[in-house]
Scaffold this motif. Structure first.
Motif, PDB file in Angstrom:
ATOM      1  N   SER A 104      -0.953  -0.365   4.674  1.00 58.96           N
ATOM      2  CA  SER A 104      -1.776  -0.910   3.521  1.00 58.96           C
ATOM      3  C   SER A 104      -2.946   0.178   3.308  1.00 58.96           C
ATOM      4  N   VAL A 105      -3.438   0.491   4.304  1.00 52.91           N
ATOM      5  CA  VAL A 105      -4.875   1.380   4.032  1.00 52.91           C
ATOM      6  C   VAL A 105      -4.381   2.763   3.529  1.00 52.91           C
ATOM      7  N   ALA A 106      -3.406   3.212   4.189  1.00 51.17           N
ATOM      8  CA  ALA A 106      -2.659   4.466   3.590  1.00 51.17           C
ATOM      9  C   ALA A 106      -2.213   4.397   2.034  1.00 51.17           C
ATOM     10  N   THR A 107      -1.501   3.309   1.826  1.00 54.04           N
ATOM     11  CA  THR A 107      -1.294   3.031   0.347  1.00 54.04           C
ATOM     12  C   THR A 107      -2.180   3.225  -0.635  1.00 54.04           C
ATOM     13  N   ARG A 108      -3.220   2.473  -0.155  1.00 56.57           N
ATOM     14  CA  ARG A 108      -4.559   2.309  -1.028  1.00 56.57           C
ATOM     15  C   ARG A 108      -5.313   3.701  -1.202  1.00 56.57           C
ATOM     16  N   LEU A 109      -5.194   4.447  -0.083  1.00 55.05           N
ATOM     17  CA  LEU A 109      -5.963   5.627  -0.114  1.00 55.05           C
ATOM     18  C   LEU A 109      -4.868   6.736  -1.240  1.00 55.05           C
ATOM     19  N   PHE A 110      -3.895   6.408  -0.925  1.00 52.16           N
ATOM     20  CA  PHE A 110      -2.860   7.426  -1.856  1.00 52.16           C
ATOM     21  C   PHE A 110      -3.023   7.066  -3.361  1.00 52.16           C
ATOM     22  N   TRP A 111      -3.183   5.784  -3.625  1.00 49.18           N
ATOM     23  CA  TRP A 111      -3.352   5.571  -5.220  1.00 49.18           C
ATOM     24  C   TRP A 111      -4.673   5.908  -5.489  1.00 49.18           C
ATOM     25  N   THR A 112      -5.788   5.863  -4.686  1.00 48.63           N
ATOM     26  CA  THR A 112      -7.027   6.101  -5.191  1.00 48.63           C
ATOM     27  C   THR A 112      -7.127   7.719  -5.176  1.00 48.63           C
ATOM     28  N   LEU A 113      -6.434   8.545  -4.353  1.00 52.33           N
ATOM     29  CA  LEU A 113      -6.678   9.889  -4.780  1.00 52.33           C
ATOM     30  C   LEU A 113      -5.843  10.327  -5.955  1.00 52.33           C
ATOM     31  N   ALA A 114      -4.413   9.566  -6.095  1.00 55.21           N
ATOM     32  CA  ALA A 114      -4.019   9.704  -7.474  1.00 55.21           C
ATOM     33  C   ALA A 114      -4.963   9.417  -8.696  1.00 55.21           C
ATOM     34  N   LEU A 115      -5.454   8.348  -8.545  1.00 53.66           N
ATOM     35  CA  LEU A 115      -6.455   8.071  -9.774  1.00 53.66           C
ATOM     36  C   LEU A 115      -7.257   9.219 -10.099  1.00 53.66           C
TER      37      LEU A 115
END
Length: 102
Positions: free
Chosen positions: A57-68
């Protein structure tokens, strides 16, 4: 006197070595290591399953934050260049199709 002390030391060392040799057989026979790697592996597996969902869950959140952040930066630079709407849509399609493939 020196010879007598030497003889006592040799007898003491011989008795100590014999005692250690006899005790070591009992110590080795007391160890039961059958299945110890299976036990360690099972304990690791159960503990890893507890924190795997948290890391995911932390990795998914990090991915979407970096994509944004990447999208905001790209579109911000395009706005500063005064790009037209066609370039914005082309870049948006490139982001969604090429960069966010799962």
């Amino acid at each position: 006197m020196n010879g007598r002390t030497n003889k006592r030391k040799q007898i003491f060392v011989a008795i100590t070595m014999l005692g250690l040799l006899l005790c070591s057989a009992e110590a080795f026979s007391a160890i039961n290591n059958a299945g110890i790697m299976d036990t360690v592996l099972n304990r690791f597996k159960t503990n890893a399953s507890l924190w795997a969902s948290i890391i995911e869950s932390v990795a998914t959140r990090l991915f979407w934050t970096l994509a944004l952040i990447s999208m905001v930066w790209t579109f911000g630079m395009m706005a500063l260049r005064k790009a037209d709407i066609g370039e914005f849509f082309a870049k948006l399609i490139r982001f969604t199709v090429l960069e966010f493939r799962v």
